[in-house]
Design a protein around this motif. Sequence first.
Motif, PDB file in Angstrom:
ATOM      1  N   SER A 171      -9.772   5.788   1.103  1.00 41.27           N
ATOM      2  CA  SER A 171      -9.955   4.320   1.177  1.00 41.27           C
ATOM      3  C   SER A 171      -9.488   3.726   2.503  1.00 41.27           C
ATOM      4  O   SER A 171      -9.251   2.522   2.596  1.00 41.27           O
ATOM      5  N   LEU A 172      -9.350   4.564   3.515  1.00 36.35           N
ATOM      6  CA  LEU A 172      -8.678   4.134   4.743  1.00 36.35           C
ATOM      7  C   LEU A 172      -9.312   2.937   5.446  1.00 36.35           C
ATOM      8  O   LEU A 172      -8.601   2.085   5.978  1.00 36.35           O
ATOM      9  N   ASP A 217       0.842  -1.202   0.000  1.00 34.83           N
ATOM     10  CA  ASP A 217       0.000   0.000   0.000  1.00 34.83           C
ATOM     11  C   ASP A 217       0.877   1.253   0.000  1.00 34.83           C
ATOM     12  O   ASP A 217       2.062   1.189   0.336  1.00 34.83           O
ATOM     13  N   GLU A 220      -8.485  -0.251   3.574  1.00 37.71           N
ATOM     14  CA  GLU A 220      -7.028  -0.426   3.639  1.00 37.71           C
ATOM     15  C   GLU A 220      -6.610  -0.922   5.020  1.00 37.71           C
ATOM     16  O   GLU A 220      -5.719  -1.755   5.152  1.00 37.71           O
ATOM     17  N   ALA A 262       0.971   5.556   1.254  1.00 37.47           N
ATOM     18  CA  ALA A 262       0.590   6.317   2.452  1.00 37.47           C
ATOM     19  C   ALA A 262       0.755   7.790   2.145  1.00 37.47           C
ATOM     20  O   ALA A 262       1.397   8.166   1.157  1.00 37.47           O
TER      21      ALA A 262
END
Length: 221
Positions: free
Chosen positions: A99-100, A81, A103, A83
């Motif tokens: 999309s936290l 991923d 994720e 950040a």
Amino acid sequence: MEQQKERLAKEAVKYVEEGMVVGLGSGSTVNWTLEKLAEEISRGLKIKGVPSSKKTEAYARKLGIPLTDFSKVDQLDVAIDGANEVDENFNLIKGGGGSLFREKMVGLASKNLLIIIENKKNVAQLGLPVPVEVVPYGWRLTAAGIEKTGGKVRIRKHNDKCFITDNGNYILDCSFGNLNDPYRTNQSLKLLVGVVETGLFVNMASTVIVGKGEKVETMAK
Ligand SMILES: O=C[C@H](O)[C@H](O)[C@H](O)COP(=O)(O)O
């Protein structure tokens, strides 16, 4: 910048081995990883991906990356991923793309959460606004609760309308200044009614790959 993202992606796919279940993060850096993974798959690599957003799911399908249902797997071998910020203890701010929540689920389920970032995102202390996903019902009350904890809240907009996450919720971008204690900030946000999840990923990442000019540097916990 795109070349650096490509270099990061090349390095990240080295962590993917035959038969793995791979968490697919979200964002422009991860999109490069999807492309590199698709190349490996066309050369015969067999993996299954678990996407962390509808955008990633659509792009992975387009590239021909086999996907599996998250509810059908107990554990993921690795998740790759991006950040928005990473501190020296590998704490992260994520959610620039909204999309936290997914994720965080994908990262939690993974044995190894691998983060790929450009050097400018590598900071001593987190300080960007923290994206917080909240239920639309009563969101102003949730926002007031966040302000009481010391955050300055802005609701995220897209084309003059409230941004809607893949889960049908809103995002509040909450500025706290530099975060001396990301764990505590996360805990106090999580206590508020209406907060679904925060973009503070504390103590989750195990590997961080940083793009520095033409090189990449890997740091592991
Ligand atoms: O919600 C979005 C994600 O947290 C992304 O991983 C993060 O915003 C980084 O995205 P990008 O690689 O596009 O900078």
